[in-house]
Design a protein around this motif. Structure first.
Motif: not given
Length: 534
Positions: A336-339, A345-347, A353-354, A396-400
């Motif tokens: 879910i976090a990766a999606i 990410i483009e916004r 995010l990193l 972690f999955c939301s950015g890195p």
């Protein structure tokens, strides 16, 4: 000036928004590429977790049959650590193979050939119990690592080169999303109700053949990277057809011209080797940033959680029968976090995010250390440890989790990209191996304080990115190179060439005609005389 005139002037002063062109073929290429590549990487990170007791029992039985006595516990721990971490050694070998294979086969066909490693590894690991030889399982893990090393280097290059820059980040996140889905599926199939039983655990490794066969059948029907065709094979007709297929339109003159302008520079530059890229001053800080990004990606502690989730939850006091289902929740959260990251990410951009992801991970690792230390104080404390682990995974999955692969593709031009991915992959797999091999011993010596080591890595990474990393969202490779130029204290070769051509053009302008100069001088003197007489 009227309001309408002012509005018109503002509209004219604003940069023109370019329409994003893409087709379902583009999305299919990214999805199929990720399903047979990064999905298998994620799957193999988690698939060894659930059947750990049964595989260790298999090792013990094999050892007893050979030597007539049970295996020593320390030897078993070392043997299991090798089984887990040999995957990373294979990944390193696969990464080093990429340049040699990719030079002849290209992006797409390298991914297709790579399925041979996945299928052979799956058959070896699935047959290890029947053969009564645990070495076959270890060799299979090594070969599967080769597949992962090739996949995680070639797939991001392929997706980066087929994507319009306006959606390059979102489509690049497909790599991370499928890693998370692979982890989740590995956890799901490892449940006792499915394949996580003593009699069926070899089938967990046999499942690997399915994504490999799907990619083999589907990706072969899709085009090669148009930039690879144009810049490395000089096949303009093939590149045009690939652009048309991926962008879903007939007129691709603008995209072709952008690539051709890069091609004109690339013809004067050869493909850089790893050593040449490391020595090149015009990409020094790009290389340093990629190395730190990949090291932070692996050393931040998430692989430790993926490899040893069950033992971590056991240490946290979770009942043994509930651990597989709580482990499953980690895979769901990370997916879910990766999606979510792919959608925003483009916004938001790569940089926030990193930095935010690593900062939150440090916070939750610190909290997890406290809860693990105090887990015997109250019955609800172990469940707070679960929340901390889930929050760390989500951070972690939301950015890195996916951005390092995107940045490696964005930082470098075509002539530098293959060497850059070899450097990134080498750091990635060496760090992966170190975590997989050393974490059981770190956990044994530091106990609940082991996560403070990972928190320190996260803080160091976040601080570095805050001061060094520029935003790459919606920028061309040339613009990103310019963002690093001041820190590198030198311009990239393509900029130097442009400046040299501009200077040459200025110097080649015809000198003024002496007669015209004399005439103008005489006219000037005459006008002065007339003025004085008046």
């Amino acid at each position: 000036m009227t309001v309408s005139e002012d509005t018109t002037e503002n509209k004219e002063s604003q940069p023109e928004q370019r329409k994003v062109d893409w087709s379902w073929t583009l999305v299919l290429a990214a999805l199929v590429g990720a399903f047979g590549s990064s999905f298998l990487y994620g799957y193999n990170l988690s698939v060894v977790n659930a059947p750990t007791p049964y595989i260790k029992a298999f090792y013990n039985e094999t050892w007893y049959r050979r030597h007539g006595q049970p295996i020593d516990p320390d030897t078993l721990t070392l043997l299991w650590s090798v089984t887990v971490s040999i995957f990373a050694i294979g990944g390193l070998v696969g990464t080093l193979m990429v340049k040699f294979i990719g030079k002849f086969l290209g992006r797409k066909y390298t991914l297709l050939v790579n399925n041979g490693f996945a299928i052979s590894a799956a058959l070896l690991m699935a047959c290890s119990l029947q053969a009564g030889t645990f070495e076959i399982l270890i060799v299979g893990r090594f070969i599967m690592g080769i597949d992962g090393g090739i996949a995680l280097s070639v797939l991001p290059m392929y997706v980066n080169e087929i994507s319009p820059k306006e959606i390059r980040g979102s489509l690049g996140q497909v790599t991370a999303i499928f890693i998370c889905i692979g982890v989740f599926v590995g956890q799901l199939l490892g449940l006792p109700e499915l394949l996580g039983k003593e009699s069926t655990w070899p089938f967990l490794f046999g499942v690997i053949t399915i994504p490999a066969l799907v990619q083999l059948a589907t990706l072969s029907l899709l085009p090669e990277s148009p930039r690879y065709l144009l810049l490395e094979k000089h096949n303009e007709a093939g590149a045009m057809k690939a652009f048309q297929t991926f962008l879903g339109k007939t007129d691709v003159s603008q995209e072709l011209e952008e690539a051709l302008s890069e091609s004109r520079v690339q013809r004067t530059l050869h493909l850089l080797s790893v050593l040449e890229l490391l020595r090149a001053p015009f990409v020094r800080w790009q290389v340093i940033t990629v190395i730190i990004t990949m090291a932070s990606y692996q050393l931040c502690g998430l692989n430790a959680i993926w490899f040893y989730t069950n033992s971590i939850f056991g240490k946290a006091g979770i009942p043994q029968d509930k651990i597989p289902y709580i482990t499953l929740s980690t895979g769901g959260i990370e997916t879910i976090a990766a999606i979510f990251s792919g959608l925003v990410i483009e916004r938001i951009g790569r940089r926030p995010l990193l930095i935010g992801g690593f900062g939150l991970m440090a916070l939750f690792f610190g909290t997890l250390t406290v809860t693990l230390t105090l887990q015997d104080q109250a019955p609800w404390v172990p469940y707070l440890s679960i929340v901390c682990i889930l929050a760390t995974i989500a951070s972690f999955c939301s950015g890195p989790g996916g951005i390092p692969f995107i940045l490696t593709g964005e930082f470098f031009q075509q002539s530098e990209r293959s060497a850059a991915f070899i450097i990134a992959g080498t750091v990635n797999w060496i760090s992966n191996f170190a975590v997989g091999l050393l974490f059981p011993f770190i956990q044994k010596s530091l106990d609940s304080y082991c996560f403070l080591v990972f928190a320190s890595v996260c803080i160091a990474g976040a601080v570095y990115f805050y001061f060094v990393l520029p935003e790459t969202k919606n920028r061309t490779h040339a613009e990103i190179s310019q963002a690093f130029a001041k820190r590198n204290k030198t311009q990239p070769p393509e900029v130097k060439m442009d400046l040299a051509m501009a200077e040459k053009k200025a110097n080649s302008q015809p000198e003024p005609d002496p007669s015209s100069t004399l005439d103008s001088s005489g006219q000037s003197k005459m006008s002065k005389c007339v003025f004085s007489l008046q």
